[in-house]
Motif scaffolding. Structure first.
Motif, short mmCIF file in Angstrom:
data_model
loop_
_atom_site.label_atom_id
_atom_site.label_comp_id
_atom_site.label_asym_id
_atom_site.label_seq_id
_atom_site.Cartn_x
_atom_site.Cartn_y
_atom_site.Cartn_z
N THR A 187 -27.74 40.22 -55.98
CA THR A 187 -27.64 40.63 -54.75
C THR A 187 -28.24 39.96 -53.58
O THR A 187 -29.22 39.25 -54.24
CB THR A 187 -28.14 42.19 -54.77
OG1 THR A 187 -27.78 42.99 -53.72
CG2 THR A 187 -29.53 42.33 -55.14
N ALA A 188 -28.10 40.15 -52.52
CA ALA A 188 -28.72 39.25 -51.44
C ALA A 188 -28.56 40.04 -50.13
O ALA A 188 -27.85 40.98 -49.79
CB ALA A 188 -28.05 37.87 -51.35
N HIS A 189 -29.43 39.60 -49.21
CA HIS A 189 -29.42 39.79 -47.71
C HIS A 189 -27.99 39.40 -47.31
O HIS A 189 -27.86 38.49 -47.25
CB HIS A 189 -30.80 39.47 -47.08
CG HIS A 189 -31.22 40.26 -45.82
ND1 HIS A 189 -30.16 40.03 -45.01
CD2 HIS A 189 -32.16 40.94 -45.25
CE1 HIS A 189 -30.60 40.87 -43.60
NE2 HIS A 189 -31.86 41.18 -44.12
N ALA A 190 -27.60 40.23 -46.55
CA ALA A 190 -26.09 40.04 -46.14
C ALA A 190 -26.06 39.49 -44.46
O ALA A 190 -25.09 39.18 -44.13
CB ALA A 190 -25.41 40.94 -46.33
N SER A 191 -27.17 39.61 -43.78
CA SER A 191 -27.13 39.47 -42.30
C SER A 191 -27.72 38.15 -41.71
O SER A 191 -28.11 38.02 -40.56
CB SER A 191 -27.87 40.72 -41.65
OG SER A 191 -29.69 40.54 -42.02
N LEU A 192 -28.04 37.08 -42.80
CA LEU A 192 -28.82 36.08 -42.24
C LEU A 192 -27.69 34.87 -42.18
O LEU A 192 -26.38 34.99 -42.57
CB LEU A 192 -29.84 35.69 -43.33
CG LEU A 192 -30.87 36.79 -43.40
CD1 LEU A 192 -31.94 36.13 -44.37
CD2 LEU A 192 -31.63 37.00 -41.87
N GLU A 193 -28.24 33.60 -41.52
CA GLU A 193 -27.24 32.71 -41.11
C GLU A 193 -26.97 32.00 -42.59
O GLU A 193 -27.67 31.78 -43.44
CB GLU A 193 -27.90 31.69 -40.33
CG GLU A 193 -26.89 30.59 -39.91
CD GLU A 193 -27.53 29.69 -38.80
OE1 GLU A 193 -26.99 28.46 -38.49
OE2 GLU A 193 -28.66 29.99 -38.47
N LYS A 194 -25.62 31.52 -42.87
CA LYS A 194 -25.24 30.72 -44.06
C LYS A 194 -26.17 29.56 -44.40
O LYS A 194 -26.34 28.90 -43.46
CB LYS A 194 -23.74 30.43 -44.04
CG LYS A 194 -23.05 30.21 -45.18
CD LYS A 194 -21.65 30.08 -45.07
CE LYS A 194 -20.78 30.09 -46.41
NZ LYS A 194 -19.34 29.81 -46.24
#
Length: 408
Positions: A187-194
């Motif tokens: 799982t990962a944080h989904a709102s940061l820049e690619k």
């Protein structure tokens, strides 16, 4: 006599896009490739059974193979996301004559998109449950079939906050060898820049009297996150290990990838996981897939790894790697099986496709829209294109499925 098929699940990327301001829509495809008929592709209808809603285009699709009713025969299970919060799951079962669509569930609570799927008999009742990884809140769901339909249980959610968590991978395996299956989740944080530093973690969930206990396997010091996960005896020593890969991080000031993506393996003892490196994927941004199996016909396990590159100058070539552990030197050896453009090899599988007793490698060359088959012949490899799309694809799954004839 059993007949073998390759089930391929994919999006065709460049055929259709939505109007401005709406989610991008792609052609969603579930294909059954028949090796006995020159790899003829049979498409499945992805509409929810009984529904007239179009499912030819949408946002995403994933699939898995398992035995949903405990009768010893496998079904193909598809999770289809048509639009945000418009998701459904259906299965295809062969009835001895033809493939029949089965409804599983339409609509899931607090889910915009189903990102990953795995099947396994978690409660040891003889039938497989369906495990889903979702976004935007990272909910990990278990669907358990019963006489009145499927009950949905949430194992975990909101690991990085409501609306900002992406559960990218789920896997089901008996990691500790106790006879009970565990659930692995990346799982990962989904709102940061690619490609920037994105925190995330690899968790293991073990059933307990109170529900599910969560064990942290790795969080990469908060610098990056796990992308892929699998379980296999990759050292050929009788011990199952968790295999994972992390995503590389692009430094904004220099454009360098630091840290570079690393393959790791973990040996689980109780609630602790000892980590050992397998190798670094130099000049790649991440591994997009891997699979473990005997591809050399010598009884030893190999790890096949597909990669992706950034697609900028000097970082445009991707590789399909084979890793083998040498018990004498206690080191990993790496062979390059194939190369491609930056989009890379998104999906990898290992299976005995032709029934000759030796496994082949199947991989999707996504930027070129190809599914390829690799057979070991002596010291070399024979390559064959078994499917060609009209353009780039995003292949999310490749499975071998066997169908028994009525006489069987």
């Amino acid at each position: 006599m059993a007949k073998r098929y390759l089930a391929v699940t994919q999006l065709e990327l460049n055929l259709r896009f939505s109007e401005a301001g709406e989610p991008t829509r792609h052609f969603l495809q579930a294909l059954l490739l028949d090796p006995s008929a020159g790899w003829r592709a049979q498409p499945f209808d992805l509409r929810y059974p009984g529904s007239s809603e179009d499912a030819d285009t949408g946002e995403f699709i994933v699939s898995a193979v398992g035995d949903l009713d405990g009768d010893g025969r496998c079904e193909l299970v598809y999770a289809v996301t048509i639009a945000p919060a418009d998701c459904h799951i259906l299965a295809y079962r062969h009835d001895g004559t033809d493939w029949r669509a089965l409804p599983i569930i339409k609509g899931l609570p607090s889910v915009d998109l189903v990102r990953s799927i795995a099947l396994g008999d978690l409660d040891q009742d003889g039938a497989d449950e369906i495990v889903l990884g979702t976004r935007p809140s990272g909910a990990v769901l278990v669907l358990d079939g019963g006489p009145t339909g499927y009950a949905v249980t949430t194992i975990d959610r909101d690991q990085y906050g409501t609306g900002t968590t992406n559960t990218r991978e789920v896997a089901v395996a008996d990691v500790d060898g106790d006879g009970a299956l565990e659930v692995l989740v990346a799982t990962a944080h989904a709102s940061l820049e690619k490609w920037q530093a994105t925190p995330g973690a690899l968790f293991l969930y073990r059933r307990s009297a109170d529900g599910w206990d969560r064990i942290l396997i790795d969080d990469h010091g908060g610098r990056t996150h796990t992308r892929m996960v699998a379980v296999a005896d990759v050292k050929n020593d009788g011990v199952k290990r968790i295999v994972s890969s992390a995503v590389g991080v692009v430094q904004p000031d220099s454009g360098r990838i630091d840290p570079q993506p690393e393959l790791r393996m973990y040996t689980l003892t109780g609630e602790r996981a000892a980590c050992q490196p397998i190798g670094t994927l130099e000049n790649m941004i991440k591994s997009r897939s891997f699979a473990a199996g005997d591809i050399d016909g010598n009884g030893s396990m190999a790890l096949v790894v597909g990669t992706r590159a950034l697609g900028v100058a000097g970082l445009e070539t991707t590789c399909l790697f084979v890793y083998r552990f040498d018990a004498h030197t206690q080191a990993w050896e790496r062979e390059t099986l194939d190369t491609s453009g930056s989009f890379g090899f998104h999906c990898v599988a290992i299976a005995d496709v032709d029934g000759d007793g030796r496994s082949e490698v199947i991989a999707s060359d996504d930027g070129r829209g190809l599914i390829k088959l690799y057979k070991k012949r002596g010291d070399g490899w024979q390559r064959e294109i078994i499917y060609a799309a009209k353009g780039a694809i995003f292949c999310s799954a490749i499975h071998l499925i066997q169908v028994e004839s009525p006489s069987d």
